[in-house]
Structures are given as C-alpha cells and as structure tokens.
Write an enzyme that holds these catalytic residues in place. Structure first.
Site, PDB file in Angstrom:
ATOM      1  N   LYS A  76      25.627 -24.590 -48.514  1.00 37.46           N
ATOM      2  CA  LYS A  76      25.050 -23.255 -48.371  1.00 37.46           C
ATOM      3  C   LYS A  76      23.517 -23.292 -48.322  1.00 37.46           C
ATOM      4  O   LYS A  76      22.898 -24.316 -48.589  1.00 37.46           O
ATOM      5  CB  LYS A  76      25.524 -22.372 -49.528  1.00 37.46           C
ATOM      6  CG  LYS A  76      27.039 -22.146 -49.512  1.00 37.46           C
ATOM      7  CD  LYS A  76      27.467 -21.393 -48.268  1.00 37.46           C
ATOM      8  CE  LYS A  76      28.947 -21.101 -48.208  1.00 37.46           C
ATOM      9  NZ  LYS A  76      29.787 -22.259 -47.919  1.00 37.46           N
TER      10      LYS A  76
HETATM   11  N1  T4K Z   1      33.763 -17.457 -48.698  1.00 40.43           N
HETATM   12  C1  T4K Z   1      33.224 -17.947 -47.554  1.00 40.43           C
HETATM   13  C2  T4K Z   1      32.966 -17.010 -46.423  1.00 40.43           C
HETATM   14  C3  T4K Z   1      32.900 -19.314 -47.465  1.00 40.43           C
HETATM   15  O1  T4K Z   1      32.369 -19.807 -46.315  1.00 40.43           O
HETATM   16  C4  T4K Z   1      33.145 -20.156 -48.561  1.00 40.43           C
HETATM   17  C5  T4K Z   1      32.850 -21.562 -48.493  1.00 40.43           C
HETATM   18  C6  T4K Z   1      33.683 -19.588 -49.734  1.00 40.43           C
HETATM   19  C7  T4K Z   1      33.980 -18.235 -49.758  1.00 40.43           C
HETATM   20  C8  T4K Z   1      33.953 -20.391 -50.958  1.00 40.43           C
HETATM   21  O2  T4K Z   1      32.747 -20.864 -51.531  1.00 40.43           O
HETATM   22  P1  T4K Z   1      32.827 -21.997 -52.682  1.00 40.43           P
HETATM   23  O3  T4K Z   1      34.051 -21.743 -53.494  1.00 40.43           O
HETATM   24  O4  T4K Z   1      32.835 -23.343 -51.996  1.00 40.43           O
HETATM   25  O5  T4K Z   1      31.552 -21.747 -53.494  1.00 40.43           O
HETATM   26  C9  T4K Z   1      32.691 -26.116 -46.282  1.00 40.43           C
HETATM   27  C10 T4K Z   1      32.451 -25.843 -47.751  1.00 40.43           C
HETATM   28  O6  T4K Z   1      33.190 -26.723 -48.577  1.00 40.43           O
HETATM   29  C11 T4K Z   1      32.743 -24.431 -48.145  1.00 40.43           C
HETATM   30  O7  T4K Z   1      32.095 -24.199 -49.375  1.00 40.43           O
HETATM   31  C12 T4K Z   1      32.213 -23.458 -47.117  1.00 40.43           C
HETATM   32  N2  T4K Z   1      32.555 -22.105 -47.391  1.00 40.43           N
HETATM   33  C13 T4K Z   1      32.730 -23.818 -45.745  1.00 40.43           C
HETATM   34  C14 T4K Z   1      32.186 -22.896 -44.677  1.00 40.43           C
HETATM   35  O8  T4K Z   1      32.319 -25.123 -45.416  1.00 40.43           O
HETATM   36  P2  T4K Z   1      34.284 -27.816 -45.141  1.00 40.43           P
HETATM   37  O9  T4K Z   1      35.651 -28.297 -45.510  1.00 40.43           O
HETATM   38  O10 T4K Z   1      34.031 -27.469 -43.731  1.00 40.43           O
HETATM   39  O11 T4K Z   1      33.145 -28.819 -45.684  1.00 40.43           O
HETATM   40  P3  T4K Z   1      32.812 -30.320 -45.314  1.00 40.43           P
HETATM   41  O12 T4K Z   1      33.070 -31.161 -46.499  1.00 40.43           O
HETATM   42  O13 T4K Z   1      33.494 -30.700 -44.028  1.00 40.43           O
HETATM   43  O14 T4K Z   1      31.241 -30.232 -45.097  1.00 40.43           O
HETATM   44  C15 T4K Z   1      30.624 -29.835 -43.902  1.00 40.43           C
HETATM   45  C16 T4K Z   1      29.480 -30.793 -43.620  1.00 40.43           C
HETATM   46  O15 T4K Z   1      28.479 -30.622 -44.583  1.00 40.43           O
HETATM   47  C17 T4K Z   1      29.858 -32.273 -43.692  1.00 40.43           C
HETATM   48  O16 T4K Z   1      30.236 -32.699 -42.431  1.00 40.43           O
HETATM   49  C18 T4K Z   1      28.597 -32.952 -44.162  1.00 40.43           C
HETATM   50  C19 T4K Z   1      27.826 -31.869 -44.889  1.00 40.43           C
HETATM   51  N3  T4K Z   1      27.850 -32.057 -46.347  1.00 40.43           N
HETATM   52  C20 T4K Z   1      28.886 -31.546 -47.091  1.00 40.43           C
HETATM   53  C21 T4K Z   1      28.897 -31.729 -48.456  1.00 40.43           C
HETATM   54  C22 T4K Z   1      30.039 -31.175 -49.289  1.00 40.43           C
HETATM   55  C23 T4K Z   1      26.822 -32.758 -46.939  1.00 40.43           C
HETATM   56  O17 T4K Z   1      25.907 -33.235 -46.238  1.00 40.43           O
HETATM   57  N4  T4K Z   1      26.826 -32.915 -48.293  1.00 40.43           N
HETATM   58  C24 T4K Z   1      27.823 -32.418 -49.087  1.00 40.43           C
HETATM   59  O18 T4K Z   1      27.773 -32.584 -50.318  1.00 40.43           O
HETATM   60  O19 T4K Z   1      33.998 -26.534 -46.061  1.00 40.43           O
END
Ligand code: T4K
Length: 375
Positions: A190
C-alpha cells in the site's frame, strides 16, 4: 528510502517504501527497554495520535490489517444480514462480509470511479439489507454523496473499504472521513505501510473505543468482557515501523504523483489505451490502472504477457471479479448480466508498476514497450 533496482532486475507492480534503518532503531531501543510488545502499548498510542494528525481526522483505531478491520467494523454494528458491495475489488472485501456472519450482495459499479453505482445499490435493497460496503478503488473516490443519500433514505450503514485511500483528499478533506466508518490498509503493497496493519476511522471517541474493544476480545477490564471480540491488535513493532515511515509520506506521495505524471505523458496518444486515474489534486497515485481497448494491437492479457517477457510484472487488479469466484458465483446477485460495467472494466484493466522510487529509466523502458508492443 531504499535504492532502485538494477535495470535488468524484475519490476513488480509495487515495491514497499521503508524508512532509513537508522530512524527505526531508536523506536526499537524503546521497545527493548520497555518490554511492552503489544496490547495497546505506548508505541501504538503514539502511532494513533501522529497518524490521526497527519490524516486530519480525530479518531481512529489502528489494527492488524484491513481484512480483520472490515470484520470488526461490521461486527461493531451487529450486521448479519445483507451487505451490498462491489464485485470489483480485492477478495478481502467480500470475504470480510462472510467472516462477520453477513452475506455479500453484489451491485454494479460506475465506469468512471469504478466504485459502486448508487442506483445499482438502491435496486438491490431488500428488507434484509443492513449495510453498504463500498470500495474507493485505486484511491479514486466513490460517488460518496450518492451512496450517502441511498444509505440515509433506507436506514443503512455505510462502511468504506478505503484500503487504497491513504492520504486522499477531496476539496481538502480526508476521503476517509466519509461514511459511518472507513477502513485503511497498511500492508506492504500500500501507499503507506507498517509492514502489516490497518485502521478504522471513527466519527467519535466512543466509537473508537468500542472498535478498540472489539479488536481486543471485547475486554473492558480484568473482570469484564462485554462482547464476542477478536484479536485485531497490532504489535508495538508494527506501530514503530509506521511511526518511522510517517514523516516520509509527503515526499512519497509527491514521488508517486511524478511517476503517474510520466506515465500519463508517455502514454498519451497511444491508440486504444486509456489512463484511468485522473490527474487530480489530493489523489494518492496508489496504482496506475490503464484500460486496454480494441484499438490497441494486443488485448489486455497480450500486453500483460508482453511485459512479463521483459520481467515487468504488471497486475490485473481486479480480475476475475469476486462475483466469479467459486465461493460467490452461485449468489443471485453474481449473475454476469447484472454486472456489465464491472465485467467490462475487469476484462480490460491492467495496473502498471508504480512506487515512489521507480527508476525513471525503468519506467521509460515500460512506456517504450507499451508504445510499441509488437516489433
Ligand atoms: N480491501 C482492498 C480493496 C484491498 O486491496 C486489500 C488488500 C484489502 C482490503 C485487505 O488489506 P489487508 O488485509 O492486506 O491489510 C496484494 C496484497 O497482499 C493485498 O494486501 C492487496 N489488497 C492486494 C491488492 O494486493 P497480492 O496477492 O496481489 O500480493 P503479492 O504478494 O502478489 O504482491 C504484489 C507485488 O508486490 C509482488 O509482486 C511484489 C511486491 N511486494 C509484495 C510484498 C508482500 C513487495 O515488493 N514486497 C512485499 O512485501 O495481494
């Protein structure tokens, strides 16, 4: 903040910002010396006060993540009936409704804001409807007036999933002050992060304390538990991370805006492509969604694959629609013909990499590929 990646390393859709380690250490020393690691300690109290001041709101309850905070928000109002929500969001929005013991009912979105369409919401209201859970997708404000009007006329709670809306202002006012409650995410992906974290913006102190209590098992004091609360607490370590990052947020938002401006300039005039986040004062440039239309040489998935060939990992947020997922697609409100706008947006959307320290040379490479995707 940290260095940019080398030109040939993968470029992800986002990359968290971190404060300089030296600025984190004094906070860690305080935790090590106090041995207070959790349960509403001094670091959390300070984080709440400084964050509220930065955001320009009076009351907020900081919790462990937005997903749990959405559950807490619904439980606070005892909502177990129908909640009208957007199919065009991250799965957490609908999952939270189910975890609260309520049932999501999908309504269509508006093409411009990509938020819930008030008229579509109104058409979904039944005697079982108790709340609207709208999403400020990519930090673009929903039609807050229209939704507030529907909620008021039908006696519904209006809760915003404002996970993307950190720092967004409309006419100088914080967007998260809209509705009964607004829920923010401080996840790594975020605009602002505390590694993991979230917050509920509350209208008054009494509500804030009730949300704190709901997130601490319903405990009032050593002998008194008044409700079936859950553990939504954030640790002192997470609070310290948030505190250390907060002073960097003005710069981070300005850097995001500069990245967005470079995309807008570089992609202007590319046939078949539309940039979906308007250049607007007070926006946070959380994401950079584009619409890949029929006049572009590739379809959306083709462009996604083309970028991946060069290690550029754009993402299709939010495709598929939540209403197409196996646990929701049998709901009556999930019928595809009733969600035409959401379906059209989800089928054409692509979110390009954006984060404050995206290297301009890397960004120029991304823009170059998009301008000429086929050799
Ligand atoms: N409501 C909405 C509208 C949301 O978009 C979200 C979360 C929530 C509620 C819930 O919020 P939280 O409960 O998480 O506070 C990601 C996130 O995990 C998620 O929090 C987020 N939305 C969503 C839009 O995106 P993924 O599965 O697409 O994430 P991931 O692991 O594929 O990460 C995306 C890219 O970010 C990676 O390719 C590399 C980069 N990254 C990711 C992480 C975790 C980093 O560089 N470092 C990191 O630590 O869901």
């Amino acid at each position: 903040m940290t260095d940019s990646p080398a030109v040939d390393s993968p470029i992800y859709v986002t990359r968290p910002i971190l404060p300089p380690l030296a600025e984190v250490m004094p906070y860690l020393e305080q935790i090590w010396s106090s041995r207070i690691l959790s349960n509403g300690g001094p670091m959390l109290k300070r984080f709440e006060a400084e964050l509220a001041a930065w955001m320009g709101v009076e009351h907020l309850s900081i919790q462990c993540n937005a997903s749990i905070s959405l559950v807490v928000a619904l439980r606070h109002y005892g909502i177990t009936g129908e909640v009208i929500t957007s199919p065009f969001s991250f799965v957490a929005t609908s999952h939270a409704i189910r975890w609260a013991g309520a049932e999501p009912v999908f309504a269509d979105i508006q093409a411009g804001s990509m938020g819930l369409d008030p008229a579509a919401v109104e058409a979904r209201i039944t005697p079982r409807t108790q709340a609207i859970m709208a999403v400020h997708c990519y930090g673009i404000p929903c039609d807050t007036e229209g939704l507030a009007d529907v909620a008021r006329r039908h006696g519904l709670r209006l809760i915003y999933d404002a996970a993307h809306a950190f720092g967004v202002r409309v006419d100088g006012k914080p967007l998260v002050a809209e509705g009964d409650l607004s829920v923010l995410s401080f996840h790594a992906t975020k605009v602002f992060n505390s590694f993991e974290g979230g917050a509920i913006v509350a209208p008054d102190l009494e509500t804030k304390l009730a949300l704190d209590r709901m997130g601490n098992y319903g405990i009032v004091d050593e002998l008194t538990v008044t409700e079936t609360g859950l553990n939504a607490k954030i640790s002192e370590l997470h609070a310290a991370m948030g505190l250390a990052l907060l002073p960097h947020m003005d710069d981070a938002l300005a850097a995001r805006a500069a990245v967005a401006a470079r995309y807008r300039e570089g992609l202007a005039g590319v046939a078949g492509l539309d940039c979906l986040c308007p250049a607007r004062d007070g926006h946070n440039s959380y994401a950079f969604p584009i619409r890949v239309g029929a006049d572009y040489p590739l379809d959306r998935d083709g462009l996604y694959d083309r970028l991946r060939q060069d290690q550029i990992f754009a993402r299709r947020y939010f495709y598929p629609l939540i209403s197409d997922m196996p646990m929701y697609r049998d709901l009556a409100s999930a019928a595809p013909q009733d969600l035409p706008v959401a379906r059209d947006v989800a089928d054409h959307i692509l979110c390009l990499p954006i984060y404050p320290d995206l290297d301009p040379a890397d960004q120029a490479r991304i823009i170059g590929i998009i301008q000429r995707p086929v050799a």
